[in-house]
Design an enzyme around this catalytic site. Structure first.
Site, PDB file in Angstrom:
ATOM      1  N   TYR B 255       0.821  -1.213   0.000  1.00  0.00           N
ATOM      2  CA  TYR B 255       0.000   0.000   0.000  1.00  0.00           C
ATOM      3  C   TYR B 255       0.855   1.263   0.000  1.00  0.00           C
ATOM      4  O   TYR B 255       0.402   2.321  -0.420  1.00  0.00           O
ATOM      5  CB  TYR B 255      -1.040  -0.032   1.124  1.00  0.00           C
ATOM      6  N   HIS B 410      -5.536  -3.437   6.471  1.00  0.00           N
ATOM      7  CA  HIS B 410      -4.825  -4.377   5.604  1.00  0.00           C
ATOM      8  C   HIS B 410      -3.708  -5.109   6.340  1.00  0.00           C
ATOM      9  O   HIS B 410      -2.926  -5.823   5.729  1.00  0.00           O
ATOM     10  CB  HIS B 410      -4.256  -3.652   4.377  1.00  0.00           C
TER      11      HIS B 410
END
Lengths: 707, 707
Positions: B255, B410
């Site tokens: 990310y 996440h």
């Protein structure tokens, strides 16, 4: 007067030699020749591939020179220390010999001499190798085969330093090493020496080559015509029987590659010593055909088709460097230069020099992979291998049907099996061999028990298994009596087909497979149409497998997945190695499953009956030592008398993981069916309403657009 | 007089504009600037990477120009047609905009205008996207996130053709498309807009960028300081909180890569429009650090470490092309040029031009992958990622320990987990995310259910699971309260170490891991020494997993293999996804298993008690949709209070399949043990009698040769 006397004596001596059949001989004489070496010394150009290969070899060998010579007592099996050391030794001697010839520096010759002396000291007293895993044991190696390979290389080294050695040294080496070894290969292992088999080829090449070097014509004759020189064994009969008229070696591409080296290398030696034999012209240029055909049996990356006992090998392997260079030097076929460029090295002989120089002149032409039917059998009547291709390079789609003879002991019971290569990858897989070559922990590097029990069995292949029994009951002797019949081969631009029948694999069961590749107008990728007809007067269980490479994306039918406990598919003939992962049935007249391989999707759509069982299996049951790869298969099962499986294999779409882009991840096929009772007309109905019509009578593929 | 009047009126008008806060604005102004474009037009050199990228872009876009403009009604989820079409559209508009600026050819501008008009026609009446799989639904896309990405690109396109459009067209587009979209991103999705999260970054970048183009300072202020402009949300706070002082983005490298694009692109826009903000200098050059740190979190092929929810991505991805080029243009760090060369493309802006020109001048310096401790947490106190490396390139061995904070939604429950990269391959694996991004058949391209149920769970990682329960009971809110503590980091030439403790993942259980990389004198490859200490006042079940990539070669202990039926390892917290394949015990005080990956062997040797259960597991149970990869693990299980796992991971030998050569396929380790009660001294006894001594107090590794 005195002069005259000496002169006369010399003449008498020479006549004597001739009458004894002993001609004097120049060295080197095998792959290098005395004249050739002169040319090479002059002809090495700075930037050529020859010089690049030579420089690399010299660097490596100069490093080796700094190490002590080690000739250990044989002890280990494949992959073990002594095995690998003796392999390294023959390679080093061969290369040192060449360097001695090209650079005329005694240090290289001395290396070979010292090492040969060590071998000569050891060999006479050497018992059979302690590892007893082969019926054909060697002394230096656990397999006699490796020992023949040793001599094929070492004969070249001996040839190169022959003139460097004193007659006394030569006598010592020949008496203690080469003649005992020749005796071991020929008289002590007569059956193998005379065998029409790749083991035989290595044996006769080894004996013939050392025969040439030692100027022993008797050995050469035995190598060419068998131990009794009656032509029942030997190199010439191998050339006549081991290859089909198309140059297919009966054991398949993996062993064709392997045996190519002694065939080609020994042929080069024969050519250099006995040009009158015209060995490369023998049998309508069979050796040229063998190399050409082998190059056709590779995917777009140059990896050979995995058929029979086979592991991953490419045309970049050493054997093919010999094959490409030596054949190029005979035929001057410029497309071979492209292969040589891809190999990025040449052999250090006149042939390699010719390749390198012509590459430098920019004479290479693209090598074309073709749609081709390769017949099997000495007379071409033992079935064959059909290879269908569209497009080039990584964009090539290549599907093949193996309808060859059994291929001796390395053959698999896999009549009419298919493989698919696409997008640079293997998509429908052939398991190949169950073996980790030269890894000691895995059965000493030998074939694993699972090679016979799993990899050779019919169920391990993309073909039909009847009643959970392998073709010919898995019996080699029976299988060797028969071969499938090629019934059709078509190579049109947008329609390619190979068809074959097999009537002997199962009693009372006739199998016929039509494998068709079409490219409908406007389609991005070709479609594979696979029609497998099986007929019998009595009911049987029919299992048709597709081993697919990739991750399952979806199916259009429902199944029960065995998610909390798992059992093998069966108990014997390879079935015991498959886990049942899921079992389903289709409520329509077809079923499809989609998987992802690399950047492309593939959908298998197949016609079904309401009773057709649709299995998803995975290799790996009954494998306590983790010897097998856990690959998945999609399998259809029916019980009936007659059954025609119609299957479409459809490459589609694109998955770009990097850019996170996906296109056409779903099949465009809605339904498939035959439109005539003879099942020669196939209709593929697309989701968008278009209909693709494949006509196997007229060999056409047309698309009827939606109105 | 007339002139004077006009003049005065102009001044008044100008003052009026200033008082309204509306300065007049040159276009383009985001990634390209008006002056920059002039330079680029002059500065494009024939052979530069800039020109190569530009030529490729022009070729592609010229082909696109021949196609009709298609703006479909939103319908599909990720991977589906409308999703992919809208993605293509924004990329095409962005590129056409650039081409218009560089080639000044109206056809490119017309394309953008026509497409924007289609969007403006459709947008006002557009409902929320029909696919309801995200809490943050968009209108054009199923995820609002994609829509923000759309505007980050399209704002650049609009910027490029701003002067081409009539004021009327601009008014139409802004009223019907851009302002409604801005409202949707900000007021309608206030929570996301103000969120300190990568979704927030894309939203504020989109709004800020279109704000700059439309010369709407209010939007820019909101993007920088949150919807209420109070600094509680917005870009500046994201810069301050989402990165650690070392430039680590709390969600992990996957990310970090993804959010790098809006961070860097928006920062470039801020720099071009408001240079006085010195955005790249903010927080001690945090954006430069973020890019540099991200590049360190990659293997020798440039693939980012798979941590948390992560899929395969490399520094060749578009996001990093932005990052590398824009940061290079700020810092002129010549090692970034090597990355740019590997990317083999540049962005088509002044920054890309600078990179291309300096590459052409040969200014690139090698990019060095380092042994590095990367701290996590806004103040650097939330643990971190320790990366130990030896050697370079494909010969690099890299082992890492993840002892970071949870990393938001996440994040995985994987405290103290390790990964090993070696020989250009991933050897000890982190599963990453369970997702097939943008493949419709797999949950619409979204995260699969198995992502939560399997991939996030502790047992899916190379770390310790206690009592078959995930860290923090698998509860995100609890996990977010804590982070491990980095207790040591050593970077000496032949001794590297990272150590960390975690005391909150399980109540009453203290975990400590020391991960050490040593290179004993004369050794070919580094050794990894892994000491995992767990302490508790009460007895627990401890499971330590190693997910290995490769084929099992052998074990030195006996096991029972579950060859004819198979069961899952457990029932919950990820255990239900593992098949038990084999279970054994060691009769010695250690156990080892060897596997083959590519051309190298790896042996894991670990200390055992008589009761230690040694499992071989494989992912794939309870996976009816075949969503998971069937990868194997080696797992140790013990029941006790305290337990110290001592494990050596040993890369060794070589397997050359092509040449059929193998060396050192067996481990050279005979035994391992601690030699002191504190377990700080490790002795590795080699088969040849040598002893490797690893001293974790003095941070040394010495070898005691056999006498």
């Amino acid at each position: 007067m005195k002069f005259k006397l000496v002169y006369s004596s010399l003449i008498v001596f020479a006549l004597l030699l001739i009458s004894m059949g002993v001609r004097s001989k120049d060295h080197p004489c095998l792959l290098l020749t005395k004249n050739g070496v002169q040319d090479i010394r002059k002809g090495i150009e700075g930037k050529s591939l020859f010089n690049k290969t030579l420089t690399k070899t010299k660097l490596e060998m100069d490093a080796v020179l700094a190490q002590p010579v080690v000739v250990p007592m044989p002890k280990d099996a494949g992959g073990g220390y002594t095995h690998e050391r003796h392999k390294k030794n023959y390679e080093e001697m061969q290369q040192m010999g060449i360097l001695y010839q090209l650079y005329q520096d005694d240090k290289y010759a001395a290396f070979v001499k010292n090492m040969l002396m060590e071998y000569a000291k050891m060999y006479p007293a050497l018992p059979l190798h302690p590892v007893q895993m082969s019926n054909y044991r060697g002394k230096l190696f656990w397999q006699g085969l490796n020992e023949c390979v040793w001599l094929v290389h070492v004969s070249q080294a001996y040839d190169c330093i022959y003139d460097y050695l004193s007659p006394k040294d030569r006598e010592y080496l020949e008496k203690n090493l080469f003649y005992p070894m020749v005796k071991f290969f020929s008289e002590d292992n007569k059956a193998t020496f005379n065998k029409i088999h790749n083991h035989g080829t290595w044996a006769v090449a080894a004996v013939g080559m050392i025969g040439y070097v030692m100027n022993d014509n008797d050995l050469v004759e035995k190598s060419l015509y068998g131990l009794s020189k009656d032509g029942k064994g030997g190199f010439m009969r191998q050339l006549d029987e081991l290859f089909s008229p198309d140059g297919y070696f009966t054991e398949g591409p993996y062993y064709q590659r392997y045996s190519m080296q002694p065939f080609i290398v020994y042929a080069q030696a024969i050519q250099n010593n006995d040009p009158q034999r015209k060995i490369f012209e023998h049998r309508d240029h069979i050796l040229e055909k063998a190399v050409g055909t082998l190059l056709q049996m590779a995917d777009s990356n140059g990896a050979f088709f995995l058929l029979n006992d086979a592991l991953y090998k490419t045309w970049r392997n050493t054997e093919l460097v010999y094959g490409t260079d030596i054949i190029y030097n005979i035929t001057k076929d410029k497309t071979l230069l492209s292969i040589a460029a891809d190999q990025n090295r040449v052999i250090l002989t006149e042939a390699g020099l010719a390749v390198a120089n012509d590459l430098l002149k920019g004479e290479a032409k693209p090598f074309q992979q073709k749609t081709i039917l390769i017949r099997d059998g000495a007379d071409g009547s033992q079935g064959g291998l059909g290879v269908l291709r569209m497009e080039d390079g990584d964009n090539q789609t290549c599907v093949l049907m193996k309808a060859t003879s059994q291929g001796m002991g390395h053959g698999h019971f896999d009549k009419l099996t298919i493989s698919l290569y696409d997008n640079g990858n293997e998509i429908l897989k052939d398991y190949g061999a169950a073996r980790y070559v030269n890894i000691e922990a895995k059965n000493g590097g030998h074939y694993l028990p699972e090679n016979d029990a799993w990899a050779k069995q019919t169920i391990a292949h993309n073909t039909l298994t009847v009643n959970e029994t392998s073709h010919y009951d898995g019996k080699l002797k029976v299988a060797e009596k028969y071969a499938p019949t090629i019934t059709g081969f078509v190579d049109k631009e947008n329609y390619k087909e190979v068809s074959a029948t097999e009537e002997n694999a199962y009693e009372g069961v006739k199998m016929e497979r039509n494998l068709i590749m079409v490219k409908p107008e406007g389609a991005k990728n070709p479609l594979i149409v696979d029609v497998f007809k099986v007929k019998s007067m009595t009911e049987h269980q029919y299992d048709l497998s597709y081993y697919f490479a990739g991750q399952l994306m979806s199916t259009d039918y429902e199944y029960d997945a065995f998610t909390t406990s798992r059992e093998p598919l069966g108990t014997k003939e390879g079935y015991q190695y498959l886990w049942k992962e899921a079992l389903g049935k289709s409520k329509k007249s077809s079923a499809s499953m989609t998987f992802l391989n690399d950047s492309r999707f593939y959908t298998i759509t197949t016609s079904t009956n309401p009773e057709t069982s649709l299995f998803l299996n995975r290799i790996g049951a009954n494998d306590p030592s983790f010897n097998l790869r856990n690959e998945p298969s999609f399998m259809l099962r029916d019980r009936s008398k007659d059954r025609t499986f119609l299957t479409i294999i459809e490459p589609h779409g694109n998955f770009n993981a990097d850019a996170e882009k996906t296109s056409s991840s779903a099949s465009y096929i809605k339904d498939i069916r035959f439109t005539d009772v003879d099942k020669t007309q196939i209709e593929i109905q697309k989701i968008n309403g278009d209909i693709i019509k494949v006509d196997t009578r007229n060999k056409t593929c047309v698309i009827k657009k939606q109105q």
